[in-house]
Design an enzyme around this catalytic site. Structure first.
Site, short mmCIF file in Angstrom:
data_model
loop_
_atom_site.label_atom_id
_atom_site.label_comp_id
_atom_site.label_asym_id
_atom_site.label_seq_id
_atom_site.Cartn_x
_atom_site.Cartn_y
_atom_site.Cartn_z
N ASP A 121 0.84 -1.05 0.02
CA ASP A 121 0.12 -0.09 0.16
C ASP A 121 1.03 1.26 -0.02
OD1 ASP A 121 -2.44 1.50 0.69
OD2 ASP A 121 -1.57 1.72 2.60
N ASP A 175 -0.14 5.06 0.76
CA ASP A 175 -0.49 6.16 1.85
C ASP A 175 -0.49 5.56 3.45
OD1 ASP A 175 -0.88 8.73 0.43
OD2 ASP A 175 -2.62 7.40 -0.39
P1 TMP Z 1 -3.92 4.12 0.27
O1 TMP Z 1 -4.57 3.02 -0.51
O2 TMP Z 1 -2.56 4.47 -0.52
O3 TMP Z 1 -3.58 4.06 1.71
O4 TMP Z 1 -4.69 5.34 0.12
C1 TMP Z 1 -5.90 5.51 0.49
C2 TMP Z 1 -6.02 6.42 1.98
O5 TMP Z 1 -6.31 7.88 1.61
C3 TMP Z 1 -6.99 6.10 2.93
O6 TMP Z 1 -6.41 5.70 4.15
C4 TMP Z 1 -7.93 7.66 3.05
C5 TMP Z 1 -6.90 8.47 2.37
N1 TMP Z 1 -7.76 9.62 1.87
C6 TMP Z 1 -7.41 10.99 2.17
O7 TMP Z 1 -6.46 10.92 3.12
N2 TMP Z 1 -8.42 12.08 1.70
C7 TMP Z 1 -8.91 11.79 0.89
O8 TMP Z 1 -9.76 12.59 0.34
C8 TMP Z 1 -9.53 10.38 0.37
C9 TMP Z 1 -10.60 10.16 -0.65
C10 TMP Z 1 -8.80 9.32 0.73
MG MG Z 2 -3.04 3.33 3.34
#
Ligand code: TMP
Ligand code: MG
Length: 297
Positions: A49, A51
């Site tokens: 993953d 974030d």
């Molecule tokens: P990931 O799959 O790379 O972890 O990304 C998803 C993450 O992004 C999830 O944990 C929630 C976050 N997110 C935000 O921080 N802001 C947003 O506007 C959205 C739609 C998701």
């Molecule tokens: Mg994540």
């Protein structure tokens, strides 16, 4: 036998003995690591993953922005849009991580969140040529140890699939600016579609949110030919939804899953221990994955 393995891990991978490292079945984890080590680098692939897994959760007490939140910059979006995105984040992020709700309950709400955010971003007609500057100004940070993580995988030609419900164009720019966008990196994410003037007009393909990574994995499996013949998988995530990222790997032998437990630690500890093989509690580094990789390869 277990005692010998415990001993081995203690000497070979002392990082696993840290008190921030939790395991449901330490013996089985060690067995898997040994089996991956015997098979070697040529049998391994890494699926991660992005974030809050490859990027830090917080730094000096401040949250590190996700790829979506990097777009919250006056270069790209208006003050009004910023407020709306923040309201959405404060509404839906607590739902995403709420241990008292089921995935079934969260699923439609996540679709709602991502859809609303993407609509707002499209209305802003975000400019492609300003993304690099926004990333540069954002304060985003990869976890400590990222350089050896990415560089080792590239040197050993181990494919790294980054599977993110974030924004692919932003993600690419983050790893490019950190000089780790190596040729062994594949990315599945939400990519922006720009019109001929370079303004955001849509998002491409199947929407990926936190809890539909299985669908994304299955739909991309055929396209990722370089991952075939690599039956051992090291999977890194920070959400229970990340566990389905390896569902596209058809004939896997060993999967070792590592979960970063960043937030709501006490509330979520039990479910993380039951779901991931290794749980890293409030660990802002890639030390444990790096130690395992250095032992295996
Ligand atoms: P990931 O799959 O790379 O972890 O990304 C998803 C993450 O992004 C999830 O944990 C929630 C976050 N997110 C935000 O921080 N802001 C947003 O506007 C959205 C739609 C998701
Ligand atoms: Mg994540």
């Amino acid at each position: 036998v277990l005692a010998i393995w415990n001993q081995l891990t203690k000497t070979e991978i002392p990082e696993l003995a840290k008190c921030s490292v939790l395991m449901r079945e330490r013996g089985r984890v060690e067995e898997t690591i040994h089996s991956m080590q015997r098979a070697g680098a040529g049998s391994l692939q890494v699926i991660s993953d992005f974030d809050m897994t490859l990027t830090r959760f917080a730094h000096n007490g401040r949250r590190v922005p996700t790829t979506h939140n990097i777009l919250i910059n006056r270069l790209l979006i208006s003050e009004d849009c910023t407020q709306k995105l923040k309201v959405l984040l404060n509404t839906y992020y607590p739902i995403e991580i709420d241990p008292s709700r089921s995935v079934e309950e969260k699923l439609p709400l996540m679709v709602e969140w991502w859809t609303k955010v993407h609509e707002l971003l499209i209305q802003q007609r975000i400019r492609k040529d300003l993304l690099a500057q926004a990333v540069n100004e954002s304060g985003t940070m990869l976890r400590d140890g990222y350089k050896s993580f990415f560089d080792r995988l590239a040197e050993q030609q181990i494919p790294l699939l980054i599977f993110s419900a974030g924004v692919g164009d932003v993600l690419e720019e983050v790893i490019r600016q950190n000089q780790v966008f190596h040729p062994n990196v594949n990315i599945i994410s939400n990519y922006m579609d720009f019109d001929p003037t370079g303004a955001l007009q849509a998002f491409k393909g199947l929407l990926i949110h936190t809890f539909n990574k299985r669908e994304g994995a299955l739909s991309h499996a055929a396209g990722l030919k370089n991952l075939q013949g690599r039956p051992n998988v090291l999977l890194l995530g920070d959400s229970l939804g990340d566990l389905t990222m390896a569902d596209g790997v058809s004939e896997h032998q060993n999967i070792l899953t590592i979960g970063f437990l960043n937030d709501q630690v006490e509330e979520r500890k039990e479910s993380y221990i039951n779901s991931f093989d290794i749980v890293l509690v409030k660990d802002e580094t890639l030390d444990v994955p790096n130690a395992i990789l250095s032992y295996i390869t």
